[in-house]
Structure formats: C-alpha cells, structure tokens
Design an enzyme around this catalytic site. Structure first.
Site, PDB file in Angstrom:
ATOM      1  N   ARG A  16       7.875  -2.711   1.228  1.00  0.00           N
ATOM      2  CA  ARG A  16       8.388  -1.486   1.882  1.00  0.00           C
ATOM      3  C   ARG A  16       7.879  -1.406   3.330  1.00  0.00           C
ATOM      4  O   ARG A  16       8.624  -1.083   4.241  1.00  0.00           O
ATOM      5  CB  ARG A  16       7.923  -0.232   1.146  1.00  0.00           C
ATOM      6  CG  ARG A  16       8.282  -0.184  -0.325  1.00  0.00           C
ATOM      7  CD  ARG A  16       9.620   0.498  -0.589  1.00  0.00           C
ATOM      8  NE  ARG A  16       9.800   0.725  -2.015  1.00  0.00           N
ATOM      9  CZ  ARG A  16      10.361  -0.139  -2.870  1.00  0.00           C
ATOM     10  NH1 ARG A  16      10.835  -1.293  -2.430  1.00  0.00           N
ATOM     11  NH2 ARG A  16      10.484   0.141  -4.149  1.00  0.00           N
ATOM     12  N   GLU A  18       9.075   5.426 -19.253  1.00  0.00           N
ATOM     13  CA  GLU A  18      10.121   5.014 -18.307  1.00  0.00           C
ATOM     14  C   GLU A  18      10.808   3.726 -18.745  1.00  0.00           C
ATOM     15  O   GLU A  18      10.345   2.632 -18.423  1.00  0.00           O
ATOM     16  CB  GLU A  18       9.533   4.831 -16.900  1.00  0.00           C
ATOM     17  CG  GLU A  18      10.612   4.427 -15.882  1.00  0.00           C
ATOM     18  CD  GLU A  18      10.085   4.212 -14.459  1.00  0.00           C
ATOM     19  OE1 GLU A  18       8.863   4.228 -14.264  1.00  0.00           O
ATOM     20  OE2 GLU A  18      10.909   4.011 -13.567  1.00  0.00           O
ATOM     21  N   LYS A  35      11.540   9.273 -18.430  1.00  0.00           N
ATOM     22  CA  LYS A  35      11.999   8.934 -17.066  1.00  0.00           C
ATOM     23  C   LYS A  35      13.070   7.852 -17.176  1.00  0.00           C
ATOM     24  O   LYS A  35      12.768   6.652 -17.110  1.00  0.00           O
ATOM     25  CB  LYS A  35      10.807   8.467 -16.231  1.00  0.00           C
ATOM     26  CG  LYS A  35      11.176   7.995 -14.837  1.00  0.00           C
ATOM     27  CD  LYS A  35       9.968   7.863 -13.927  1.00  0.00           C
ATOM     28  CE  LYS A  35      10.343   7.226 -12.606  1.00  0.00           C
ATOM     29  NZ  LYS A  35       9.295   7.277 -11.604  1.00  0.00           N
ATOM     30  N   SER A  71      15.321   6.961  -9.309  1.00  0.00           N
ATOM     31  CA  SER A  71      16.498   6.827  -8.434  1.00  0.00           C
ATOM     32  C   SER A  71      17.063   5.411  -8.476  1.00  0.00           C
ATOM     33  O   SER A  71      18.265   5.230  -8.246  1.00  0.00           O
ATOM     34  CB  SER A  71      16.190   7.271  -7.007  1.00  0.00           C
ATOM     35  OG  SER A  71      15.148   6.526  -6.425  1.00  0.00           O
TER      36      SER A  71
HETATM   37  C1  5MM Z   1       7.353   3.234  -7.020  1.00  0.00           C
HETATM   38  O1  5MM Z   1       7.871   2.112  -7.701  1.00  0.00           O
HETATM   39  C2  5MM Z   1       7.502   1.938  -9.063  1.00  0.00           C
HETATM   40  C3  5MM Z   1       7.340   0.494  -9.398  1.00  0.00           C
HETATM   41  O2  5MM Z   1       6.385  -0.069  -8.615  1.00  0.00           O
HETATM   42  P1  5MM Z   1       6.014  -1.603  -8.889  1.00  0.00           P
HETATM   43  O3  5MM Z   1       7.304  -2.365  -8.986  1.00  0.00           O
HETATM   44  O4  5MM Z   1       5.242  -1.950  -7.685  1.00  0.00           O
HETATM   45  O5  5MM Z   1       5.229  -1.619 -10.144  1.00  0.00           O
HETATM   46  C4  5MM Z   1       8.656   2.373  -9.973  1.00  0.00           C
HETATM   47  O6  5MM Z   1       8.280   2.314 -11.327  1.00  0.00           O
HETATM   48  C5  5MM Z   1       9.066   3.759  -9.651  1.00  0.00           C
HETATM   49  O7  5MM Z   1       8.059   4.676 -10.037  1.00  0.00           O
HETATM   50  C6  5MM Z   1      10.346   4.126 -10.360  1.00  0.00           C
HETATM   51  O8  5MM Z   1      11.221   3.038 -10.482  1.00  0.00           O
HETATM   52  C7  5MM Z   1      11.027   5.211  -9.578  1.00  0.00           C
HETATM   53  O9  5MM Z   1      11.238   4.736  -8.256  1.00  0.00           O
HETATM   54  P2  5MM Z   1      12.736   4.718  -7.716  1.00  0.00           P
HETATM   55  O10 5MM Z   1      12.600   4.109  -6.342  1.00  0.00           O
HETATM   56  O11 5MM Z   1      13.547   3.900  -8.670  1.00  0.00           O
HETATM   57  O12 5MM Z   1      13.128   6.173  -7.698  1.00  0.00           O
END
Ligand code: 5MM
Length: 335
Positions: free
Chosen positions: A31, A175, A217, A259
C-alpha cells in the site's frame, strides 16, 4: 445479554462500523509503495496514528482491527495504541491469524494458519487491551473451486479460533472471504458464498461457539472483477440479503462487510442499499480496509505531516459509510 454480545453490539450500533487497519507488514508495504512512501515502522505508525486520532472515531468507528506491530506501538504522545483508540471512544481489536498458506491437499487453494500457540497469544493481546479479534479465511471461485476440502478446513479453523477467543473473553470476527478475483458471475458468487457461510456455522455450532457473541465479516455478492456481466447495486443488495438471510443464524447480532477491492463509492453505495432493503434483525455495517483508507492514504502521501487535511478526508469517508450503515447515504453528499 452476555458481555460478548454487548461488545459486539457496541462496536456496530448506531451506524458505527469497523476500521480494518490490520494490514500485515507485507500488505502495508504494498500500500505504501503504491503511493511512494517508504514502509518503515515510523511511517506505518504515523499514518495509523493520524487515522486513530481523527474526530470520526467517536461517532463512526466502533472498533479498529490492529496488526501485531501496531498494537505494541506507542504514539507521539506516549500512549499505547489501544489507549489512544479507547480514549477516542472506539474499541481496539487484533488480527490473530498468521496468514493464508497453500492448502496441501488442494495446492491452488489456501488455508489460514495461526492456531498453534493461539491461546497464549490471545492472553497477551487481551492484556494489551484488545476486546475483539479477527481471523480471515479466503476462497477463490474457478470452475472447480472452492473445493469441499477448502470450505471444510477453513470453517474448522474459524470455529477453533472462535472458541479459543471466546474462552479468553473477546469477540471473534469470523471472516470467510470469497474473493472477487475472476470472471465468475454473481450467481456463482452467491452459490459459493452460501456454501462457505453454511459450513462456517455448522462448525461454529459444533465447537459450541456462542453465536450471539460473534461478528460475521462476509463479502457482498458481486460478479467477479473480470466478469463481463456486472450487476447493479440494487441487485448486489438483494442477492447479498437473500444469501445472508438463508445462511446466518438469527442469534448473530451483527454483520460487518469487507470491501474486497470495491471502490470507495461502490462499497458505500452497496452498503446503503443493503440497509435500505434490510428486513432482518441483523445490524448490517462495515469492516472496511481499502474502502475506508484509499483516498486518505493518497492525500497523506503528498505530505505525511498534514495531519488535519488527512483526517478531513478520513472523517468524510467514515461519515459516508456510517450513513450507508443506516440507509441514509446519497451520492450528492460526496465531495
Ligand atoms: C487490511 O487487510 C486485511 C488483510 O491483511 P493481510 O492480507 O495483510 O493479512 C484484510 O483481512 C482486511 O481486514 C479485510 O479484507 C477487509 O479489507 P478490505 O480492503 O477488503 O475492506
């Protein structure tokens, strides 16, 4: 009402949602690379501290999911990150899985790891101030996948994780993410998501997890990002509600969507319509990572010391999603 149920509701009630700031160092580096900011512990802390000290934390962000590095960091004002989050009126949480690895019996798929030593790590996180946790299973859609073995093994891991987390008096976020990557149709996404969620609850129940003390989630029901047959936001909302109504037991207090690669506006618009049409008793809110941080990160990268300007962008996005979590958002509120 159990203590875990009260925490879950407190995180999501009154249009509040979750900020998923639990990017592992590898993901956070990607990122930061994308906006040409060096990924150092100091910069990762600066960005996150800027978000966590925003005024929107009080009204719109009920909980923040942290990564191991962040929960142990200290702010510029010498507070621990969980202290800062709590003082801002929100609740600190922690990602406890150690990532998705190749599934030995089906090497194109993934199994999430992190159960070994989890009980001890949970005790440590609890002492550091965490009140809830997160574990993410990932599933891809292709002609033959997700396979039964991936659906079963990830559900089993999510259930063992949840039981351990509740034993330690924290709320597990469950999740199961059916990825958006691919050219599959929304119907295929709906079938796979239903199978995945059904199996998760079968395992959660078998492991005696208190369903009133979890947050689900899930992904929304979308056509794949390479599909030529995209569906409208109205259809996304209807298919998502249909899927969750038929697979999620009514004891579950809240659903906080990920998301998953949608744009910020798409994620807000879809959530808004889900809430407009929601006839269930589930709170339907957000647990967004990218859809809460993208524009903020872009702005911050231009001047990493512009705290006020960065917080203005973040406050706006948080407010828009909070309105969407109540079905009160409209496009003309966007700046
Ligand atoms: C923030 O990203 C999380 C995963 O991180 P790593 O791949 O580094 O383990 C991810 O689980 C996130 O919490 C969820 O997917 C929600 O993020 P998005 O971007 O999909 O809303």
């Amino acid at each position: 009402m159990s203590e875990l149920n009260s925490i879950a509701i407190k995180i999501l009630k009154n249009g509040k949602g979750i900020l998923a700031a639990d990017e592992s160092t590898g993901t956070m580096t990607k990122r930061l690379d994308s906006v040409s900011v060096p990924s150092t512990p100091k910069n990762r802390l600066l960005f996150r501290e800027t978000l966590f000290s925003s005024s929107s934390m009080k009204d719109y962000i009920g909980g923040v999911i942290l990564f191991d590095e962040t929960i142990k960091q200290t702010t510029s004002k010498k507070k621990t990150i969980p202290e800062l989050i709590s003082e801002m009126g929100s609740i600190p949480g922690i990602k406890v899985d150690t990532g998705a690895k190749i599934l030995a019996s089906s090497p194109s798929e993934k199994i999430t790891e992190g159960l070994d030593g989890l009980r001890e790590r949970l005790k440590e996180y609890y002492k550091l101030g965490a009140k809830f946790t997160k574990w993410r299973g990932v599933y891809s859609i292709t002609k033959n996948y997700p396979s039964k073995i991936s659906i079963h093994s990830n559900a089993h891991a999510l259930a063992r994780y949840s039981a351990l987390v509740q034993e330690c008096n924290m709320v597990p976020i469950v999740e199961p993410e059916v990825l958006m990557d691919g050219d599959h149709s929304a119907k295929e996404c709906s079938i796979a998501t239903s199978q995945v969620i059904e199996k998760c609850f079968e395992e959660l129940i078998a492991h005696k997890v208190n369903l009133s003390g979890i947050i689900l989630k899930p992904n929304m029901i979308l056509a794949g990002n390479k599909s030529k047959n995209k569906i409208s936001s109205e259809e996304v909302a209807k298919l998502t509600l249909k899927c969750l109504k038929s697979t999620v037991p009514t004891e579950v207090p809240g659903i906080a969507f990920l998301s998953g690669g949608q744009s910020e506006i798409e994620a807000t618009e879809n959530l808004n319509l889900i809430n407009k049409h929601n006839s269930t008793n589930f709170i339907m809110s957000y647990s967004y990572g990218r859809a809460l941080q993208q524009s903020t990160l872009k702005h911050w990268s231009k001047d990493i010391n512009d705290i006020e300007g960065t917080q203005r962008i973040f406050n706006h996005r948080a407010k828009m999603n909070s309105l969407a979590a109540q079905g009160k958002w409209s496009k003309d509120l966007e700046i």
